[in-house]
Design a protein around this motif. Sequence first.
Motif, mmCIF file in Angstrom:
data_model
loop_
_atom_site.group_PDB
_atom_site.id
_atom_site.type_symbol
_atom_site.label_atom_id
_atom_site.label_comp_id
_atom_site.label_asym_id
_atom_site.label_seq_id
_atom_site.Cartn_x
_atom_site.Cartn_y
_atom_site.Cartn_z
ATOM 1 N N VAL A 76 27.675 74.222 16.085
ATOM 2 C CA VAL A 76 28.681 74.929 15.305
ATOM 3 C C VAL A 76 29.767 74.004 14.749
ATOM 4 O O VAL A 76 30.346 74.285 13.696
ATOM 5 N N PHE A 77 30.064 72.891 15.407
ATOM 6 C CA PHE A 77 31.058 71.942 14.900
ATOM 7 C C PHE A 77 30.628 71.432 13.526
ATOM 8 O O PHE A 77 31.377 71.492 12.546
ATOM 9 N N CYS A 78 29.396 70.946 13.442
ATOM 10 C CA CYS A 78 28.874 70.469 12.165
ATOM 11 C C CYS A 78 28.769 71.617 11.174
ATOM 12 O O CYS A 78 29.136 71.483 9.998
ATOM 13 N N LEU A 79 28.263 72.738 11.634
ATOM 14 C CA LEU A 79 27.993 73.873 10.757
ATOM 15 C C LEU A 79 29.223 74.254 9.935
ATOM 16 O O LEU A 79 29.135 74.456 8.718
ATOM 17 N N THR A 80 30.378 74.328 10.582
ATOM 18 C CA THR A 80 31.597 74.736 9.876
ATOM 19 C C THR A 80 32.302 73.573 9.193
ATOM 20 O O THR A 80 32.630 73.641 8.011
ATOM 21 N N VAL A 81 32.526 72.483 9.940
ATOM 22 C CA VAL A 81 33.399 71.418 9.440
ATOM 23 C C VAL A 81 32.699 70.469 8.476
ATOM 24 O O VAL A 81 33.287 70.050 7.475
ATOM 25 N N ALA A 82 31.432 70.120 8.748
ATOM 26 C CA ALA A 82 30.751 69.099 7.943
ATOM 27 C C ALA A 82 29.663 69.667 7.038
ATOM 28 O O ALA A 82 28.973 68.906 6.365
ATOM 29 N N LEU A 83 29.500 70.993 7.033
ATOM 30 C CA LEU A 83 28.486 71.616 6.165
ATOM 31 C C LEU A 83 29.114 72.730 5.326
ATOM 32 O O LEU A 83 29.239 72.609 4.106
#
Length: 518
Positions: free
Chosen positions: A224-231
């Motif tokens: 979820v970290f990547c999903l929201t912040v980096a995607l």
Amino acid sequence: MNLTSQLHKTAQEKGEKTAYYFMDQSSTYAELDAAVTKFASGLSSIGIKAGDNVALLLGNSPQFVIGLYGALRLGAKVIPINPIYTPDEIGYIIKNGDVKAIVLLDLLVPLAEKMHGALPEVEHYIVCETPQGKASGQDLTKLSVYSKMKSFTEVVSEGDLGFVGPELLDDETAIILYTSGTTGKPKGAMLTHRNLYSNAKDVSDYLHINEEDRVITTLPMFHVFCLTVALNAPLMNGGTILIDPKFSPKEIFRLAEKYQPTVFAGVPTMYNFLYQYPEGDAHAFKSFRLCISGGASLPVALLENFEKKFNVLISEGYGLSEASPVTCFNPLDRPRKAGSIGRSIINVENKVVNELGEDVPVGEVGELVVKGPNVMKGYYKMPEETAATIKDGWLYTGDLARMDEEGYLYIVDRKKDMIIVGGYNVYPREVEEVFYNHPEVVEAAVLGVPDPNTGEAVKCYVVSKNQDLTANDLIEYSKERLAKYKVPSSIEFLEELPKNTTGKILRRALKTQVTEVN
């Protein structure tokens, strides 16, 4: 507004802008949006309907992005799964999550072959081809699962570009994210379209992510970290993502030199590897305006050393799957406080409470609770667990924290990781910070072990760059910096510490090791 309609809007306004680079190949927003629409249509044509659950068993790739946004455009619910989970872990999530279709790598087809007999509810396996899969020469036609298989490329190519999906309601579940299961079986956090859209927008506004940004997307997309912040955040603002299949310091520096990225998001272990990388050149990071850290507490010594070496600001934040995930970040318009996870982001409220749910005084330790449009709908098929976690609209995080007079929050530790030595509370992070300041320590992890005299004692696991460093050296070092009851009673040297796929150090794996030994 929701993520997939925002992508369509961006494609209409900035169609020729580059949405992503992958393996040095690029795709525009118009091309990405067309692929998303056709994948949604293709899913519909094979019988997937709005409300069905679709699992993504993929690494970082364009297929993940297309699969995610395409399933959402159809109105399906998406369940991202770590592709290197064990068959038992994957099987549990697929069964518990009532998955009807799985999008997976061709390298995982043998796994599907082993599992599909026990998963009769799965109707379709949509296979993404990879160079490694092609090179393996496996003959898929001889597998019993072959009759349920479709090619990802085929599903997209046969889709209708004129497809129009259903209206997506804000409170409908969009994604079910299964937690890592640190306290038992994984729980599926149901995140709505509103949860995901609001958190991506609020993070973007707080960190000023915009169409000029080029974001390195190396964190796992299923997390979820990547999903929201980096995607989601860069794509909803017309930015460009640099999709990196697997983190390595060498590749990060290559991407930095070639594409002049502006934002990097990573976990503390990644920053440690980048800092330790012998060929790492500060010049390569000259284009970065911001580095973002989350997923675990970033040791202050590492933060300060990294910023000094590479001349770039790290904004540490905090989040959890149940909050889509971000609740705090260090703001960019005022001095960053080392060791702090920052202040509440836009539209999200954080506070620290005692066992009765009452606010504690400034500076005192209590449990961090969160409220906002990002807080999950609940756990999938787990009403009791939902009721125990969300009380009066507040999400109880299970993390111990304190707040200073300016509203900056500091994570003390996980509530369940606190060590009690002779009646005194010891927070592992406080001890770990001491060891991270030692010049010959690369990594450290602290946990409690049984002790006949004090109930628990402090044990530290250390990775060192100096083979001559002894446990006694470190114990003497800590005696000068810690109260007596906080000093480790034992230190064990390891070649590396166990980590999950995001690079977060797994204390629970060390606890299992201690239990087995005892």
